[in-house]
Design a protein around this motif. Sequence first.
Motif, PDB file in Angstrom:
ATOM      1  N   ALA A 220       0.811  -1.215   0.000  1.00  0.00           N
ATOM      2  CA  ALA A 220       0.000   0.000   0.000  1.00  0.00           C
ATOM      3  C   ALA A 220       0.847   1.269   0.000  1.00  0.00           C
ATOM      4  O   ALA A 220       1.926   1.329   0.584  1.00  0.00           O
TER       5      ALA A 220
ATOM      6  N   CYS B 269       3.915   0.131   5.449  1.00  0.00           N
ATOM      7  CA  CYS B 269       3.436   0.345   4.088  1.00  0.00           C
ATOM      8  C   CYS B 269       4.570   0.217   3.079  1.00  0.00           C
ATOM      9  O   CYS B 269       5.747   0.400   3.391  1.00  0.00           O
TER      10      CYS B 269
ATOM     11  N   ASP C  80      -3.435   4.552  -1.663  1.00  0.00           N
ATOM     12  CA  ASP C  80      -4.374   3.616  -1.049  1.00  0.00           C
ATOM     13  C   ASP C  80      -4.864   4.055   0.323  1.00  0.00           C
ATOM     14  O   ASP C  80      -5.911   3.602   0.785  1.00  0.00           O
TER      15      ASP C  80
ATOM     16  N   THR D  53      -9.458   5.437   2.848  1.00  0.00           N
ATOM     17  CA  THR D  53      -8.760   4.295   2.257  1.00  0.00           C
ATOM     18  C   THR D  53      -9.554   3.772   1.067  1.00  0.00           C
ATOM     19  O   THR D  53     -10.693   4.182   0.825  1.00  0.00           O
TER      20      THR D  53
END
Length: 261
Positions: A155, A181, A202, A245
Amino acid sequence: MAHDDDLRFAHVLADDADAQTTSRFRAADLRVETKADQSPVTDADKATEEAIRRTLSRARPRDAVVGEEFGSEGYGARRWVIDPIDGTKNYLRGVPVWATLIALMVEDKVVAGVVSAPALSRRWWAARGTGAWTGRSLSSATRCRVSSVNALEQASLSYSSLAGWEDRGQLSAFLDLTRACWRTRAFGDFWSYMLLADGAVDIAAEPELSLHDMAAPSIVVEEAGGRFTDLTGRPGPLGRDALATNGPLHEEILERLTPPN
């Protein structure tokens, strides 16, 4: 659809706002003041909000208005929420990442919104139930869709700054999230949320916000298929912070960022 006319009108407001903001962008005589909260405000911020309010008073006289620079005016179930320049610090330094945010709320629900970034030649918009769109105009648009990334290690996360997380006592938890992430960048302000709606980012999270910062971005994110809540998980832009998100990552991140008791 129920709010198509309102969305078209929001585009008219955005057209007028773009003319105001672009005429003063990088102006040698731009006037900058410091507000009580120590944030900057320019003559362009004030003039743009005043122009939007004048048009609303003529075309939607029964609607209430909430603006960053001049507060609340009027009463009723319908209220327009305005941020004349989101990203004022960028604006006054000549960075082209700033936008006018215009949203219509009915009761406590955002039903239409436009995010207009003329220096980027981009605009994003949505009305409830009709999807989110981006382009230069209503007649030249493509559909916005969030990504399908479902694992933090894949992400991309965008944020504005670290200071607010430190003030909340959550800097350590936020830094742990960034380390989990795949990629982090501080795109900041409206840009984080629009990149999320475009599927390029994201996760977007901010610890300190106001309604005018969130109303328009929230409906664009939601209509693009994402989720927009505060940091307790309450849907919508009525909190004082935000987590947006693509959807699959939301609950895990809420758990990671749950404020300490």
